[in-house]
Design a protein around this motif. Structure first.
Motif, PDB file in Angstrom:
ATOM      1  N   VAL A  77      74.525 102.145  86.075  1.00 12.55           N
ATOM      2  CA  VAL A  77      74.345 103.420  86.902  1.00 12.55           C
ATOM      3  C   VAL A  77      75.501 104.471  86.558  1.00 12.55           C
ATOM      4  O   VAL A  77      76.518 103.995  86.508  1.00 12.55           O
ATOM      5  CB  VAL A  77      74.436 103.152  88.612  1.00 12.55           C
ATOM      6  N   ILE A  78      74.946 105.609  86.356  1.00 14.20           N
ATOM      7  CA  ILE A  78      76.062 106.803  86.127  1.00 14.20           C
ATOM      8  C   ILE A  78      75.596 107.974  87.109  1.00 14.20           C
ATOM      9  O   ILE A  78      74.569 108.428  87.448  1.00 14.20           O
ATOM     10  CB  ILE A  78      75.690 107.515  84.584  1.00 14.20           C
ATOM     11  N   ASP A  79      76.574 108.050  87.948  1.00 13.78           N
ATOM     12  CA  ASP A  79      76.168 109.035  89.255  1.00 13.78           C
ATOM     13  C   ASP A  79      77.305 109.740  89.816  1.00 13.78           C
ATOM     14  O   ASP A  79      78.644 109.410  89.548  1.00 13.78           O
ATOM     15  CB  ASP A  79      75.590 108.174  90.130  1.00 13.78           C
ATOM     16  N   ALA A 116      74.920  96.581  87.479  1.00 16.24           N
ATOM     17  CA  ALA A 116      76.127  95.368  86.926  1.00 16.24           C
ATOM     18  C   ALA A 116      77.246  96.351  86.559  1.00 16.24           C
ATOM     19  O   ALA A 116      78.425  96.109  86.952  1.00 16.24           O
ATOM     20  CB  ALA A 116      75.231  94.933  85.791  1.00 16.24           C
ATOM     21  N   ILE A 117      77.103  97.571  85.916  1.00 13.05           N
ATOM     22  CA  ILE A 117      78.048  98.403  85.882  1.00 13.05           C
ATOM     23  C   ILE A 117      77.736  99.822  86.512  1.00 13.05           C
ATOM     24  O   ILE A 117      76.634 100.346  86.171  1.00 13.05           O
ATOM     25  CB  ILE A 117      78.084  98.717  84.149  1.00 13.05           C
ATOM     26  N   SER A 118      78.719 100.282  87.080  1.00 11.17           N
ATOM     27  CA  SER A 118      78.470 101.496  87.905  1.00 11.17           C
ATOM     28  C   SER A 118      79.668 102.423  87.753  1.00 11.17           C
ATOM     29  O   SER A 118      80.899 102.258  88.102  1.00 11.17           O
ATOM     30  CB  SER A 118      78.357 100.982  89.531  1.00 11.17           C
ATOM     31  N   TRP A 119      79.373 103.526  87.076  1.00 11.68           N
ATOM     32  CA  TRP A 119      80.197 104.518  86.701  1.00 11.68           C
ATOM     33  C   TRP A 119      79.798 105.720  87.695  1.00 11.68           C
ATOM     34  O   TRP A 119      78.909 106.496  87.465  1.00 11.68           O
ATOM     35  CB  TRP A 119      80.388 105.006  85.302  1.00 11.68           C
ATOM     36  N   VAL A 120      80.710 105.900  88.536  1.00 15.56           N
ATOM     37  CA  VAL A 120      80.422 106.731  89.853  1.00 15.56           C
ATOM     38  C   VAL A 120      81.680 107.657  89.953  1.00 15.56           C
ATOM     39  O   VAL A 120      82.655 107.010  90.399  1.00 15.56           O
ATOM     40  CB  VAL A 120      80.169 105.967  91.267  1.00 15.56           C
TER      41      VAL A 120
END
Ligand code: AMP
Length: 326
Positions: free
Chosen positions: A106-108, A118-122
């Motif tokens: 997730v890129i948000d 699994a990988i969340s770049w927020v």
């Protein structure tokens, strides 16, 4: 910033042969630009990989940035990597097959309600998800490829989500990344024409909205756009939804809201503000978004009136405690 997580994302991208990029339902410039821009970067960089943008809905307004890929059968997702961009919660992802993929990134830049992926770049303080994609490219620019097409998509999202670089979320870094994109020869005259020119009926609708808007005691400007009005002006619901932007520059009105009747009778709420924070109000109606740009869905005119009253209270409180608003 967040160099570790960006490196993890790059390594995941390298690991997978099939990558499916998704965005939120009812895409705006940022959702469309970030997904199409990343697809272009990855296709240029890794021509041997299969890179797709696949979603369940379609936006005519943003189609000029490029076509998305057609939806595929369930088995297509087996073993694939999903990258979701610009989507604050899993239920707003415009792809019902999400769960079939092997892993999700997730890129948000929304205020995170429930972490997913699994990988969340927020980074909620970023002016757009496109800014994050531009930053991702800048972090690995010796390795990743960018061309005019990718730069145009990403720049379009940066421009639209930042209100043409006016919002508080715009930083020096935003402009440095935008400058990097402009160096890729974007045709800004054409891009701005595609983004901001309106048809005559849209201009007439604009006049209608200004004539019809209501203003509460403390300064909430709001408009209800019925299906009937949408039909009368020959508007798609996307065009009708643009009415929120027509309410954004009224002195003293620091919250403004467009309520748009949906085909199924529910009402889309588009909520915006200056100075005052409104995302908790949207959240209390099951919606969400950013501190000064949020949305929700409600189900009756009575609920709409309650929503407006609560927005009015927010302004009343804000104005009683602050004197720096306009
Ligand atoms: P919009 O008014 O649709 O442009 O939405 C403004 C912001 O609020 C966007 O960042 C959306 O992702 C978010 N948003 C809109 N509607 C909802 C909703 N029903 N639930 C959660 N977030 C929403």
């Amino acid at each position: 910033m967040n160099e570790d997580i960006k490196l993890k994302i790059l390594n995941k991208i390298k690991e997978y042969n099939r990558i499916i990029i998704c965005r939120h339902i009812r895409p705006d410039g940022d959702a469309a630009g970030s997904t199409l821009g990343l697809r272009r970067i990855l296709r240029l960089t890794y021509p041997q990989k299969e890179i797709y943008v696949i979603n369940d809905d379609y936006s005519r307004d943003m189609a000029f940035l490029g076509e998305e890929d057609a939806q595929r059968e369930d088995s297509f997702y087996t073993g694939a990597l999903i990258i979701v961009i610009d989507t604050g919660s899993e239920d707003r992802v415009s792809n019902s097959r999400l769960g079939l993929a092997k892993e999700m990134i997730v890129i948000d830049h929304h205020i995170e309600r429930e972490p997913y992926g699994a990988i969340s770049w927020v980074e909620p303080e970023r002016s757009s998800a496109c800014e994050m994609v531009a930053d991702f490219y800048a972090s690995f620019k010796d390795e990743l490829c960018m061309d005019t097409e990718a730069a145009t998509c990403i720049y379009a999202g940066m421009v639209t989500d930042s209100g043409r670089f006016r919002f508080e979320s715009v930083t020096g870094e935003t402009l440095r990344l935008a400058a990097m994109l402009l160096d890729k020869n974007i045709n800004t005259q054409k891009l701005f024409a595609m983004l901001y020119l309106d048809t005559l009926s849209e201009h007439k609708f604009h006049a209608y909205v200004l004539n019809k808007l209501k203003l509460t005691k403390n300064g909430v400007a709001y408009i209800y756009i019925s299906l009937d009005a949408q039909r009368r002006f020959g508007l798609t619901s996307e065009q009708a939804s643009n009415s929120v932007a027509y309410l954004n520059s009224l002195k003293g009105s620091i919250i403004w809201i467009a309520f748009i009747e949906n085909e199924d009778g529910s009402i889309r709420v588009r909520l915006r503000s200056r100075f005052v924070t409104i995302n908790q109000l949207a959240e209390s109606y099951g919606g969400g978004g950013h501190a000064q740009a949020s949305g929700a869905t409600i189900y009756s005119l009575a609920e709409m009136r309650g929503f407006v009253r609560r927005a009015d209270k927010l302004i009343e409180q804000y104005k009683s405690e602050n004197d720096d608003w306009l």
